[in-house]
Structures are given as structure tokens and as C-alpha cells.
Design an enzyme around this catalytic site. Structure first.
Site, PDB file in Angstrom:
ATOM      1  N   CYS A 197       8.629 -17.108   0.800  1.00 34.95           N
ATOM      2  CA  CYS A 197       9.226 -16.212  -0.200  1.00 34.95           C
ATOM      3  C   CYS A 197       8.643 -16.499  -1.574  1.00 34.95           C
ATOM      4  O   CYS A 197       8.606 -17.643  -2.018  1.00 34.95           O
ATOM      5  CB  CYS A 197      10.719 -16.464  -0.350  1.00 34.95           C
ATOM      6  SG  CYS A 197      11.675 -16.139   1.073  1.00 34.95           S
ATOM      7  N   CYS A 241      10.322 -11.574 -12.410  1.00 41.55           N
ATOM      8  CA  CYS A 241      11.243 -12.701 -12.223  1.00 41.55           C
ATOM      9  C   CYS A 241      10.413 -13.969 -12.405  1.00 41.55           C
ATOM     10  O   CYS A 241       9.303 -14.073 -11.864  1.00 41.55           O
ATOM     11  CB  CYS A 241      11.872 -12.660 -10.834  1.00 41.55           C
ATOM     12  SG  CYS A 241      12.780 -11.130 -10.549  1.00 41.55           S
ATOM     13  N   CYS A 293       8.931 -16.125  -9.400  1.00 40.45           N
ATOM     14  CA  CYS A 293       8.285 -15.399  -8.299  1.00 40.45           C
ATOM     15  C   CYS A 293       6.819 -15.162  -8.611  1.00 40.45           C
ATOM     16  O   CYS A 293       6.487 -14.650  -9.689  1.00 40.45           O
ATOM     17  CB  CYS A 293       8.998 -14.058  -8.090  1.00 40.45           C
ATOM     18  SG  CYS A 293       8.153 -12.963  -6.934  1.00 40.45           S
ATOM     19  N   GLY A 349       6.904  -6.620  -4.282  1.00 44.58           N
ATOM     20  CA  GLY A 349       7.442  -5.426  -4.911  1.00 44.58           C
ATOM     21  C   GLY A 349       8.939  -5.267  -4.805  1.00 44.58           C
ATOM     22  O   GLY A 349       9.615  -5.970  -4.060  1.00 44.58           O
ATOM     23  N   CYS A 384       4.514  -6.008  -9.013  1.00 43.44           N
ATOM     24  CA  CYS A 384       5.932  -5.730  -9.274  1.00 43.44           C
ATOM     25  C   CYS A 384       6.111  -5.607 -10.777  1.00 43.44           C
ATOM     26  O   CYS A 384       5.461  -6.310 -11.537  1.00 43.44           O
ATOM     27  CB  CYS A 384       6.796  -6.869  -8.728  1.00 43.44           C
ATOM     28  SG  CYS A 384       8.567  -6.521  -8.787  1.00 43.44           S
ATOM     29  N   GLU A 399       0.184  -7.849   1.013  1.00 44.42           N
ATOM     30  CA  GLU A 399       0.354  -8.813   2.093  1.00 44.42           C
ATOM     31  C   GLU A 399       1.556  -8.489   2.965  1.00 44.42           C
ATOM     32  O   GLU A 399       2.524  -7.884   2.515  1.00 44.42           O
ATOM     33  CB  GLU A 399       0.530 -10.220   1.493  1.00 44.42           C
ATOM     34  CG  GLU A 399      -0.726 -10.679   0.771  1.00 44.42           C
ATOM     35  CD  GLU A 399      -0.602 -12.054   0.127  1.00 44.42           C
ATOM     36  OE1 GLU A 399      -1.626 -12.736   0.051  1.00 44.42           O
ATOM     37  OE2 GLU A 399       0.488 -12.447  -0.304  1.00 44.42           O
ATOM     38  N   CYS A 414       8.039  -9.354   7.353  1.00 39.49           N
ATOM     39  CA  CYS A 414       8.355  -9.211   5.932  1.00 39.49           C
ATOM     40  C   CYS A 414       7.349  -8.223   5.346  1.00 39.49           C
ATOM     41  O   CYS A 414       6.153  -8.482   5.314  1.00 39.49           O
ATOM     42  CB  CYS A 414       8.251 -10.593   5.293  1.00 39.49           C
ATOM     43  SG  CYS A 414       8.606 -10.597   3.549  1.00 39.49           S
TER      44      CYS A 414
HETATM   45  N1  SAH Z   1      11.813  -7.545  -5.012  1.00 37.97           N
HETATM   46  C1  SAH Z   1      12.816  -7.769  -4.030  1.00 37.97           C
HETATM   47  C2  SAH Z   1      12.261  -8.180  -2.678  1.00 37.97           C
HETATM   48  C3  SAH Z   1      11.087  -9.127  -2.645  1.00 37.97           C
HETATM   49  S1  SAH Z   1      11.348 -10.813  -3.053  1.00 37.97           S
HETATM   50  C4  SAH Z   1      13.791  -8.815  -4.520  1.00 37.97           C
HETATM   51  O1  SAH Z   1      13.520  -9.439  -5.518  1.00 37.97           O
HETATM   52  O2  SAH Z   1      14.826  -8.944  -3.907  1.00 37.97           O
HETATM   53  C5  SAH Z   1      12.143 -11.541  -1.625  1.00 37.97           C
HETATM   54  C6  SAH Z   1      13.030 -12.736  -1.988  1.00 37.97           C
HETATM   55  O3  SAH Z   1      12.243 -13.910  -2.283  1.00 37.97           O
HETATM   56  C7  SAH Z   1      13.880 -12.475  -3.215  1.00 37.97           C
HETATM   57  O4  SAH Z   1      15.185 -12.940  -3.049  1.00 37.97           O
HETATM   58  C8  SAH Z   1      13.159 -13.304  -4.233  1.00 37.97           C
HETATM   59  O5  SAH Z   1      13.975 -13.555  -5.319  1.00 37.97           O
HETATM   60  C9  SAH Z   1      12.767 -14.512  -3.449  1.00 37.97           C
HETATM   61  N2  SAH Z   1      11.754 -15.338  -4.118  1.00 37.97           N
HETATM   62  C10 SAH Z   1      10.838 -14.928  -5.004  1.00 37.97           C
HETATM   63  N3  SAH Z   1      10.074 -15.975  -5.419  1.00 37.97           N
HETATM   64  C11 SAH Z   1      10.522 -17.068  -4.775  1.00 37.97           C
HETATM   65  C12 SAH Z   1      10.100 -18.447  -4.738  1.00 37.97           C
HETATM   66  N4  SAH Z   1       9.077 -18.872  -5.462  1.00 37.97           N
HETATM   67  N5  SAH Z   1      10.774 -19.293  -3.946  1.00 37.97           N
HETATM   68  C13 SAH Z   1      11.792 -18.841  -3.163  1.00 37.97           C
HETATM   69  N6  SAH Z   1      12.217 -17.551  -3.143  1.00 37.97           N
HETATM   70  C14 SAH Z   1      11.592 -16.668  -3.932  1.00 37.97           C
HETATM   71 FE1  SF4 Z   2      11.476 -10.227  -8.866  1.00 35.78          FE
HETATM   72 FE2  SF4 Z   2      11.385  -9.413  -6.306  1.00 35.78          FE
HETATM   73 FE3  SF4 Z   2       9.614  -8.446  -8.113  1.00 35.78          FE
HETATM   74 FE4  SF4 Z   2       9.438 -10.976  -7.299  1.00 35.78          FE
HETATM   75  S1  SF4 Z   2       9.146  -9.173  -6.057  1.00 35.78           S
HETATM   76  S2  SF4 Z   2       9.292 -10.227  -9.440  1.00 35.78           S
HETATM   77  S3  SF4 Z   2      11.600 -11.524  -7.013  1.00 35.78           S
HETATM   78  S4  SF4 Z   2      11.845  -8.158  -8.136  1.00 35.78           S
END
Ligand code: SAH
Ligand code: SF4
Length: 415
Positions: free
Chosen positions: A387, A146, A149, A211, A142, A122, A135
Site C-alpha cells: 500500500c 497525502c 503516500c 489514484g 493522484c 501499476e 489491487c
Molecule cells: N486513493 C484511495 C485508494 C488508494 S490508496 C485512498 O486513498 O483511499 C490505498 C490505501 O493505501 C489507502 O488507505 C492509503 O491511505 C494507503 N496508503 C497509502 N500510502 C501508504 C503507505 N505508505 N503505507 C501504508 N498505507 C498507505
Molecule cells: Fe491519498 Fe489515496 Fe491519492 Fe495516495 S492514492 S495520495 S492515499 S488519495
């Protein structure tokens, strides 16, 4: 199917199949998107052009591909008419396949895209009054899991190729109608002039889609070089931000070899909490991460590092957390700003978003500590574009729905 080869990716899942820079096509032609000038030149030589011709044609084609965004060799007016079919027989100018395009009530747009070998990913465009941010995704899925996420609940399918990464930006320019228009110069040649992002819809890029970009370092770097090339997409490195969950060994390389702005997904200031919500913390801890930020090439007060902090109710949102955040950023003397991101919910998530009052109080403490900490307004929540909500549509379908579809296709009587 994409041609994949086993290559080591640092991380939890290792090794995983990754695509090569050129994905073979059934018709034998080569997709040029994602390839740098020298590689295009090499391919032209392999296809039979002499060295001088190959160099000249590679320079012209590069300009048409990445600066002008054309998708047909036929429209490359400074290339001889007889040469154009020769190119079209051997090469193609690709774009990611669009499966679905959605529009949010707040103007945010989300595209569900597909690779040639059938994997969904996406990209999201977020328009604001003074800028427009794309974005971009770096992987399908990934490895990092986390817990807050949605993408983290997918397994890693594969890294995106440079073409699939730069292809997202190119597709956005197509959709927004933002390729520079040609003009005739004094020599009677068509010239698109110097690209400037001022006054455009798409002015900024964030590597914050699906990712972890630093686990696909080479492809992300190669794609961003095409985006930053003055004769390519021509977007300044100051308008590009790469977000990492904290892959320390790749951070210095990111500063040196890509040179874009850095955002770090910090999200917690205590080890137990970060270990839980960003499991990579068990490998690369908070203090080491902040040291790597302090050492990030190019960081300065004019180019501060962004620390992303997702607001999770009763998890990481107390006054003590806010004070500890200020203490840590100061202890490492970091040119920092903090982005407070209200948690965006998704089906099955185990967290709630902090209350607006709590987020406000947290923000105030960080501001009083002398560090800017604006609260981000969630965008595109109604189309799951905010996000952490990105996850491919195919995987969002319920198990029951997939079973029904499988049963229906098995029962399909057509030959
Ligand atoms: N993998 C990278 C970039 C993609 S995520 C990273 O983790 O930095 C982009 C941002 O969105 C990151 O800061 C991530 O932690 C945040 N994010 C992920 N899931 C979220 C959610 N459910 N609500 C708000 N922010 C979120
Ligand atoms: Fe964590 Fe970023 Fe991967 Fe989501 S996309 S699992 S926030 S590293």
C-alpha cells in the site's frame, strides 16, 4: 497520442485532461474493451449492420470479450466465419501493455503497465490462503497529495479509461489462466456457464491502486459494471471494495450507482493531524465524512465499512487516538471495522512506521471498544507493491539518471 479533452474533475487540480471512452488508434480501428453492450451495438450499426444483426452480434461479442476473455475475433465460434474478418478489420480487443511483471518472495505479483499513449501505472495481485485480491488503479498519479503516500507525490497525469480499468482485471485473468472454460450445451453451442469465484485464484478486487477512484467516478463505475455483469466478468459486488480518501459528494452515488463495499482512508481522528496527512480533510472534515459513511447506501452490520488507518510513529498512534477512534465510530453508530496498516516506507518519506508494540496496543484498545481492528501484514514490500508504494518506475528514476539517459539519447548518432 490519446485524444484528450478538457473536462472538469472536482478536486484540487481542476480542470485536467481526461481521456474519452474511445481512444482513437492510428490504424482507425476501435478497441472494444471498456465499452458496454449498447455502445458496442451502436458501433456495429454505425459500421453497417442492420439493427437486428447489431443487437445479436453485440450480445455475442460482449459475452466473448468479458465472460470468456478471448482476444481474437477468429475464436468466436458462434459468429459466422465470414463475419469474423469483418469485425477484425474494424475493431480490436485490447489489453493494457505490460512493461514489467515482478514476483515478490511472498507470492505477491506486481505489473507495471502502460497506456497506449505511454503513461505507466501499476496493478498488484495478493494471494492468500482463502482468497486472492487484485489491487486496481483508477488514475495515473493522484491529485490529493497525502503526505505518507508515494503515489501522492506524483502529479495527476490523467484518469484511466473504463477499458484501462477493466483491462487490469482481464489481464490478471489472462495471467492466472482463469477465464471460464467453454462446454457444449444441448443445442450444440459452446457455453461457458455461470461464473463463480469460488476456488479461483482471483476472488476479490480492491480499488486501492494508484489514484482516487471517486475523482474518476464515471469511468470506475462503468468498468465495475462490466466486472459485476453476470454475462461479463461475473464477480459479485460483495467481492469488490472501493477505497476513498473521503470524497463526500461522490460517496452516496458510489453506493447507489456501483453498490460495492466501501473503505475509507481515515488515518487520523484529530483535525490538525488529518489536515496534515490527508489534505483533502481541509475540504471535507472528519465529522462530515463519518456522517456520509453513516448514510452510505447498503452499509449494514453484514456489510460493514472498512476504515483504513495507517500507523505513523508519534503522529496518529497514541492510546488517546485509539480511544477517540472508538468514540467517533460509535458516536456515528457506524457498522465499522478498522484495518490497521503498518506504514510502508518509500524513498524520501518523512514518516516512520509505529513499533509493533504500539500497533498491538492500539489494536487492543479498538478491539476492547467492540470494533474489529486487525493489523494488516504488509505484502510485496520487496518489489514496492505494498500500500502506498506504487509510483511508476519512470518517475522513480533519479534526476541524475534521467539526465544521463537524455544526454545519451541526444548523443545517439543513429538516424
Ligand atoms: N486513493 C484511495 C485508494 C488508494 S490508496 C485512498 O486513498 O483511499 C490505498 C490505501 O493505501 C489507502 O488507505 C492509503 O491511505 C494507503 N496508503 C497509502 N500510502 C501508504 C503507505 N505508505 N503505507 C501504508 N498505507 C498507505
Ligand atoms: Fe491519498 Fe489515496 Fe491519492 Fe495516495 S492514492 S495520495 S492515499 S488519495
Amino acid at each position: 497520442m490519446a485524444d484528450t479533452t478538457l473536462m472538469t474533475i472536482p478536486g484540487q487540480v481542476d480542470p485536467v485532461p481526461v481521456a474519452r471512452d474511445i481512444t482513437p488508434r492510428a490504424d482507425g480501428r476501435i478497441d472494444l474493451i471498456g465499452l458496454p453492450r449498447p455502445r458496442i451495438r451502436e458501433l456495429f450499426e454505425e459500421a453497417g449492420l442492420d439493427a437486428r444483426q447489431a443487437k445479436l452480434r453485440a450480445k455475442q461479442v460482449f459475452h466473448w470479450l468479458y465472460h470468456r476473455g478471448v482476444t481474437e475475433f477468429e475464436t468466436m465460434t458462434d459468429i459466422a466465419k465470414t463475419m469474423r474478418p469483418w469485425l477484425a478489420e474494424r475493431f480490436v480487443i485490447g489489453r493494457p501493455n505490460v512493461v514489467e511483471a515482478q514476483h515478490s518472495t511472498d507470492g505477491t505479483r506486481k505489473w507495471l503497465l502502460q497506456t497506449d499513449d505511454g503513461h505507466d501505472f501499476e496493478m498488484v495481485f495478493i494471494p492468500d490462503a482463502d482468497r486472492g485480491t487484485l489491487c486496481v488503479s483508477s488514475q495515473v498519479g493522484c491529485t490529493l497529495n497525502c503526505t505518507f503516500c508515494h503515489t501522492g507525490t506524483m502529479r495527476l497525469v490523467r484518469n484511466l479509461t473504463p477499458g484501462e480499468i477493466v483491462g487490469q482485471v482481464m489481464l490478471a485473468r489472462d495471467a492466472l489462466g482463469e477465464w471460464p472454460k467453454g462446454r457444449m450445451n444441448d443445442l450444440g453451442e459452446e457455453d461457458a456457464g455461470h461464473y463463480t469465484a469460488d476456488g479461483r485464484l482471483l476472488t476479490n478486487i480492491v480499488m486501492m491502486g494508484m489514484g482516487e477512484p471517486l475523482y474518476n467516478f464515471d469511468h470506475v463505475r462503468d468498468a465495475l459494471h462490466l466486472v459485476m455483469d453476470g454475462d461479463g466478468l461475473g464477480l459479485s459486488k460483495r467481492r469488490i471494495t472501493l477505497s476513498t480518501s473521503g470524497v463526500i459528494p461522490a460517496m452516496e452515488r458510489c453506493g447507489q450507482e456501483i453498490g460495492v463495499n466501501l473503505a475509507v482512508s481515515l488515518h487520523a481522528v484529530r483535525k490538525e493531524v488529518r489536515d496534515e496527512i490527508v489534505p483533502l480533510n481541509k475540504k471535507y472534515g472528519i465529522e462530515d465524512l463519518l456522517q456520509a459513511c453513516a448514510d452510505y447506501p447498503g452499509a449494514s452490520n453484514a456489510r460493514r465499512i472498512t476504515f483504513e488507518y495507517v500507523m505513523l510513529k508519534d503522529k496518529n498512534d497514541s492510546d488517546e487516538d485509539a480511544r477517540e477512534l472508538v468514540r467517533l465510530l460509535k458516536a456515528f453508530n457506524l457498522p465499522a471495522k478498522v484495518n490497521l496498516i503498518p506504514f510502508n516506507p518509500w524513498p524520501g518519506a518523512n514518516y516512520e512506521c509505529s513499533t509493533p508494540e504500539r500497533i498491538r496496543a492500539f489494536s487492543d484498545i479498538v478491539f476492547e471498544g467492540g470494533i474489529s481492528a486487525p493489523v494488516r501484514t504488509p505484502r510485496g514490500r520487496d518489489i514496492d507493491a505494498a500500500c502506498g508504494q506504487l509510483k511508476t518506475a519512470a518517475q522513480k528514476k533519479s534526476r541524475a539518471q534521467r539526465d544521463r539517459e537524455a544526454a545519451a539519447s541526444n548523443a545517439d548518432p543513429s538516424p
